[in-house]
Motif scaffolding. Structure first.
Motif, PDB file in Angstrom:
ATOM      1  N   PRO A 128      65.589  11.805  -1.312  1.00 39.90           N
ATOM      2  CA  PRO A 128      66.192  13.106  -1.632  1.00 39.90           C
ATOM      3  C   PRO A 128      67.453  12.942  -2.474  1.00 39.90           C
ATOM      4  O   PRO A 128      68.095  11.876  -2.444  1.00 39.90           O
ATOM      5  N   PRO A 129      67.837  13.962  -3.220  1.00 35.55           N
ATOM      6  CA  PRO A 129      69.102  13.895  -3.976  1.00 35.55           C
ATOM      7  C   PRO A 129      70.293  13.768  -3.041  1.00 35.55           C
ATOM      8  O   PRO A 129      70.198  13.988  -1.816  1.00 35.55           O
ATOM      9  N   GLU A 130      71.427  13.435  -3.607  1.00 32.89           N
ATOM     10  CA  GLU A 130      72.606  13.181  -2.797  1.00 32.89           C
ATOM     11  C   GLU A 130      73.073  14.442  -2.079  1.00 32.89           C
ATOM     12  O   GLU A 130      73.502  14.391  -0.914  1.00 32.89           O
ATOM     13  N   ASP A 131      72.997  15.623  -2.728  1.00 29.64           N
ATOM     14  CA  ASP A 131      73.447  16.846  -2.075  1.00 29.64           C
ATOM     15  C   ASP A 131      72.532  17.226  -0.909  1.00 29.64           C
ATOM     16  O   ASP A 131      72.998  17.705   0.131  1.00 29.64           O
ATOM     17  N   ILE A 132      71.237  16.981  -1.049  1.00 32.48           N
ATOM     18  CA  ILE A 132      70.315  17.228   0.055  1.00 32.48           C
ATOM     19  C   ILE A 132      70.567  16.256   1.201  1.00 32.48           C
ATOM     20  O   ILE A 132      70.493  16.605   2.383  1.00 32.48           O
ATOM     21  N   ARG A 133      70.913  15.020   0.866  1.00 31.15           N
ATOM     22  CA  ARG A 133      71.212  14.038   1.904  1.00 31.15           C
ATOM     23  C   ARG A 133      72.454  14.449   2.712  1.00 31.15           C
ATOM     24  O   ARG A 133      72.481  14.339   3.936  1.00 31.15           O
ATOM     25  N   ARG A 134      73.482  14.928   2.018  1.00 33.82           N
ATOM     26  CA  ARG A 134      74.687  15.374   2.721  1.00 33.82           C
ATOM     27  C   ARG A 134      74.407  16.616   3.562  1.00 33.82           C
ATOM     28  O   ARG A 134      74.925  16.748   4.686  1.00 33.82           O
ATOM     29  N   ALA A 135      73.589  17.534   3.030  1.00 37.87           N
ATOM     30  CA  ALA A 135      73.249  18.737   3.801  1.00 37.87           C
ATOM     31  C   ALA A 135      72.462  18.372   5.052  1.00 37.87           C
ATOM     32  O   ALA A 135      72.657  18.966   6.120  1.00 37.87           O
ATOM     33  N   GLY A 136      71.578  17.398   4.944  1.00 37.94           N
ATOM     34  CA  GLY A 136      70.823  16.961   6.115  1.00 37.94           C
ATOM     35  C   GLY A 136      71.714  16.341   7.178  1.00 37.94           C
ATOM     36  O   GLY A 136      71.526  16.570   8.380  1.00 37.94           O
ATOM     37  N   ALA A 137      72.697  15.558   6.755  1.00 41.66           N
ATOM     38  CA  ALA A 137      73.623  14.946   7.710  1.00 41.66           C
ATOM     39  C   ALA A 137      74.453  16.006   8.429  1.00 41.66           C
ATOM     40  O   ALA A 137      74.671  15.931   9.645  1.00 41.66           O
ATOM     41  N   ALA A 138      74.911  17.024   7.681  1.00 41.70           N
ATOM     42  CA  ALA A 138      75.681  18.103   8.305  1.00 41.70           C
ATOM     43  C   ALA A 138      74.821  18.911   9.266  1.00 41.70           C
ATOM     44  O   ALA A 138      75.289  19.344  10.329  1.00 41.70           O
ATOM     45  N   ALA A 139      73.547  19.122   8.909  1.00 45.74           N
ATOM     46  CA  ALA A 139      72.647  19.864   9.796  1.00 45.74           C
ATOM     47  C   ALA A 139      72.398  19.098  11.089  1.00 45.74           C
ATOM     48  O   ALA A 139      72.297  19.691  12.170  1.00 45.74           O
ATOM     49  N   ARG A 140      72.297  17.775  11.010  1.00 48.06           N
ATOM     50  CA  ARG A 140      72.107  16.980  12.224  1.00 48.06           C
ATOM     51  C   ARG A 140      73.321  17.073  13.142  1.00 48.06           C
ATOM     52  O   ARG A 140      73.180  17.091  14.380  1.00 48.06           O
TER      53      ARG A 140
END
Length: 249
Positions: free
Chosen positions: A9-21
């Motif tokens: 995934p792109p970097e912004d999607i990766r950061r959004a996934g980490a925040a969602a977790r």
């Protein structure tokens, strides 16, 4: 058939996934559920060996201290769900995924007592009925007016039940109306005419007598016309002067 390989995934999607977790980790854990087939049908219980802890979580979910009451509502939700075949025995049992979803919806209402629990379970029942009607209607692409009208009524009923539950929990919004009084002072100025002259704030304005026409010695009215009888004669005119009577009526 294995899934096709996916790209990273792109970097912004990766950061959004980490925040969602992180946010998901702060939520209340979901109540697990196991459906066991018995000689009489099926039994609902914990997916682990901590029966007491599971029953305590079940009572907390339904907002009651009675295991009997919590088990009763759990059985009601199980009867509302669709059925599916058990993998080992082939018997019809409630849909595991649909029953867990119904339990999580009740948990989302966070009922505090048995009365609020009844409203929450009723709202979930109306929601399941509305979604099942909508699914059956849209899957056949034969939308009938009675079905659409019933689905709309069910949706309004769910909204009313949610509002009722919010009122029982003291979460209703209060409308605040602020009334401001505005005062306006109006000043009226009266002009008094004394001795034929107009005065405003004791200051005379304009002469008290009418102007005099220096050409013929007559007085003129307010619009510059001769008042009374005035002789009208042009310069060098041999005609006889004619008297004009002013209109005073």
């Amino acid at each position: 058939m294995p899934l096709q390989p996916r790209s990273s995934p792109p970097e912004d999607i990766r950061r959004a996934g980490a925040a969602a977790r992180v946010r998901t980790g702060k939520r209340r854990p979901s109540l697990g559920l196991a459906i066991d087939v018995t000689e009489e049908g099926y039994a609902l219980g914990p997916p682990h060996d901590d029966q007491d802890g599971w029953e305590a979580m079940l009572c907390d979910l339904f907002g009651t201290g009675s295991v009997v009451t919590a088990t009763y509502h759990l059985g009601q939700l199980a009867q509302m769900c669709r059925t599916e075949l058990h993998e080992q025995t082939g018997q019809n049992v409630p849909s595991h995924a649909e029953l867990l979803a119904a339990l999580n919806m009740v948990a989302g209402f966070r009922p505090r007592n048995e009365a609020q629990c009844a409203v929450a379970v009723g709202a979930v029942a109306m929601h399941l009925m509305m979604m099942r009607l909508a699914t059956d209607t849209l899957s056949t692409m034969q939308i009938r007016h009675p079905d659409a009208a019933l689905s709309a009524k069910l949706g309004r009923t769910v909204a009313m039940q949610v509002q009722t539950l919010s009122g029982l929990q003291g979460k209703t919004s209060q409308q605040r109306i602020i009334v401001k009084q505005e005062r306006h002072d109006h000043r009226h100025q009266h002009i008094h005419i004394e001795g034929g002259s107009a005065k405003i704030n004791d200051q005379p304005h304009g002469p008290s007598s009418l102007p005099i026409d220096t050409a013929n010695g007559t007085r003129c009215d307010a619009v510059g016309q001769p008042s009374g009888c005035a002789a009208l004669s042009g310069k060098g005119s041999k005609r006889k002067a004619v008297s004009v009577t002013g209109d005073k009526g």
